[in-house]
Scaffold this motif. Sequence first.
Motif, PDB file in Angstrom:
ATOM      1  N   THR A  30     -38.672  49.829  12.274  1.00 33.23           N
ATOM      2  CA  THR A  30     -37.548  50.106  11.397  1.00 33.23           C
ATOM      3  C   THR A  30     -38.044  50.856  10.191  1.00 33.23           C
ATOM      4  O   THR A  30     -39.228  50.816   9.865  1.00 33.23           O
ATOM      5  CB  THR A  30     -36.871  48.788  10.950  1.00 33.23           C
ATOM      6  N   GLU A  32     -36.750  50.156   7.300  1.00 32.24           N
ATOM      7  CA  GLU A  32     -36.486  49.237   6.200  1.00 32.24           C
ATOM      8  C   GLU A  32     -37.776  48.557   5.759  1.00 32.24           C
ATOM      9  O   GLU A  32     -38.562  48.089   6.570  1.00 32.24           O
ATOM     10  CB  GLU A  32     -35.469  48.184   6.637  1.00 32.24           C
ATOM     11  N   GLU A  38     -31.794  45.184   1.876  1.00 34.65           N
ATOM     12  CA  GLU A  38     -30.867  45.920   2.711  1.00 34.65           C
ATOM     13  C   GLU A  38     -30.379  45.036   3.863  1.00 34.65           C
ATOM     14  O   GLU A  38     -31.168  44.483   4.600  1.00 34.65           O
ATOM     15  CB  GLU A  38     -31.527  47.175   3.300  1.00 34.65           C
ATOM     16  N   GLY A  39     -29.077  44.919   3.982  1.00 34.64           N
ATOM     17  CA  GLY A  39     -28.527  44.136   5.079  1.00 34.64           C
ATOM     18  C   GLY A  39     -28.307  42.677   4.752  1.00 34.64           C
ATOM     19  O   GLY A  39     -27.622  41.977   5.479  1.00 34.64           O
ATOM     20  N   ILE A  78     -26.860  35.279  14.645  1.00 39.11           N
ATOM     21  CA  ILE A  78     -27.321  36.011  13.466  1.00 39.11           C
ATOM     22  C   ILE A  78     -28.503  35.268  12.860  1.00 39.11           C
ATOM     23  O   ILE A  78     -28.450  34.055  12.655  1.00 39.11           O
ATOM     24  CB  ILE A  78     -26.205  36.136  12.420  1.00 39.11           C
ATOM     25  N   ARG A 187     -26.914  36.560   5.936  1.00 36.66           N
ATOM     26  CA  ARG A 187     -27.500  37.360   7.017  1.00 36.66           C
ATOM     27  C   ARG A 187     -28.810  37.966   6.512  1.00 36.66           C
ATOM     28  O   ARG A 187     -28.864  38.536   5.428  1.00 36.66           O
ATOM     29  CB  ARG A 187     -26.536  38.472   7.423  1.00 36.66           C
ATOM     30  N   GLU A 189     -32.240  40.492   6.502  1.00 35.84           N
ATOM     31  CA  GLU A 189     -32.435  41.931   6.582  1.00 35.84           C
ATOM     32  C   GLU A 189     -32.311  42.410   8.026  1.00 35.84           C
ATOM     33  O   GLU A 189     -32.668  41.701   8.965  1.00 35.84           O
ATOM     34  CB  GLU A 189     -33.812  42.296   6.022  1.00 35.84           C
ATOM     35  N   GLU A 190     -31.856  43.632   8.202  1.00 45.46           N
ATOM     36  CA  GLU A 190     -31.550  44.129   9.542  1.00 45.46           C
ATOM     37  C   GLU A 190     -32.751  44.134  10.478  1.00 45.46           C
ATOM     38  O   GLU A 190     -32.599  43.959  11.688  1.00 45.46           O
ATOM     39  CB  GLU A 190     -30.941  45.534   9.462  1.00 45.46           C
ATOM     40  N   TYR A 191     -33.952  44.327   9.954  1.00 45.74           N
ATOM     41  CA  TYR A 191     -35.100  44.377  10.862  1.00 45.74           C
ATOM     42  C   TYR A 191     -35.385  43.032  11.513  1.00 45.74           C
ATOM     43  O   TYR A 191     -36.114  42.962  12.510  1.00 45.74           O
ATOM     44  CB  TYR A 191     -36.351  44.919  10.158  1.00 45.74           C
ATOM     45  N   GLN A 193     -32.904  41.123  12.810  1.00 44.36           N
ATOM     46  CA  GLN A 193     -31.893  40.881  13.827  1.00 44.36           C
ATOM     47  C   GLN A 193     -32.394  41.352  15.197  1.00 44.36           C
ATOM     48  O   GLN A 193     -32.872  42.475  15.348  1.00 44.36           O
ATOM     49  CB  GLN A 193     -30.591  41.590  13.459  1.00 44.36           C
TER      50      GLN A 193
END
Length: 226
Positions: A30, A32, A38-39, A78, A187, A189-191, A193
């Motif tokens: 990622t 990120e 972020e996220g 999640i 939730r 950070e996106e990395y 998920q």
Amino acid sequence: MKIHIKIYNLIFGALLFASCGQASSNTLTTTEEPGKDEGVRKINLTAPKGKAIAAFAEGCFWCSEEIFEDVAGVDSVISGYSGGHTQNPTYEKVSTGTTGYAESVLVYYDPKKVSYPELLKVFYASHDATTKDKQGPDEGTQYRSVVFYASASEKAMAETAKTDALKSGMFQRAIVTQIVPLTAFYRAEEYHQNYAKHNKDNPYIQNVSEQRFEQFKKTYKGKLKP
């Protein structure tokens, strides 16, 4: 259904890797940057119509997410943070062990296909509920064992499941799982998920997450997805 604690200790004790996430920041697929927010956002805890939600903490959320997603009747999972006392948790802050947050998973499921008591069975079958603030090679309050309940009925079912797990002989030591209200869920950070799915070559995933997942599939007697 019986979890052999000695097997867990042999698997995890031999590992030379650091904690979840910290062992692998150089392999993130990622853009990120770990530690930034972020996220990260607070999740609305109202379930979609006809669905339900449940929240658990049982060590690294990379492992937990993959396990719960494999259960029949679970729609999605999640990875995030719950149980803390500070504002705006991020992975960097939670990893200090001072925020009160635990790495957690929020499970969206169809109650017509899988019940809350069954998810509690998944919870106890998928980690060592006898190690305080520790799961495998990961140590700290952020890795503690927790059932987060959203109602009085869920609290009662969680307490029954804990008693049943203790009486079943599943564990050889006292269960240290906390049973606390679900007041908020953030939730991650996106990395984080679907991390296990997207990072199969990561040493932590190969040597901790996947071995824990395989052990779960051997011990859990409920229905899994094809």
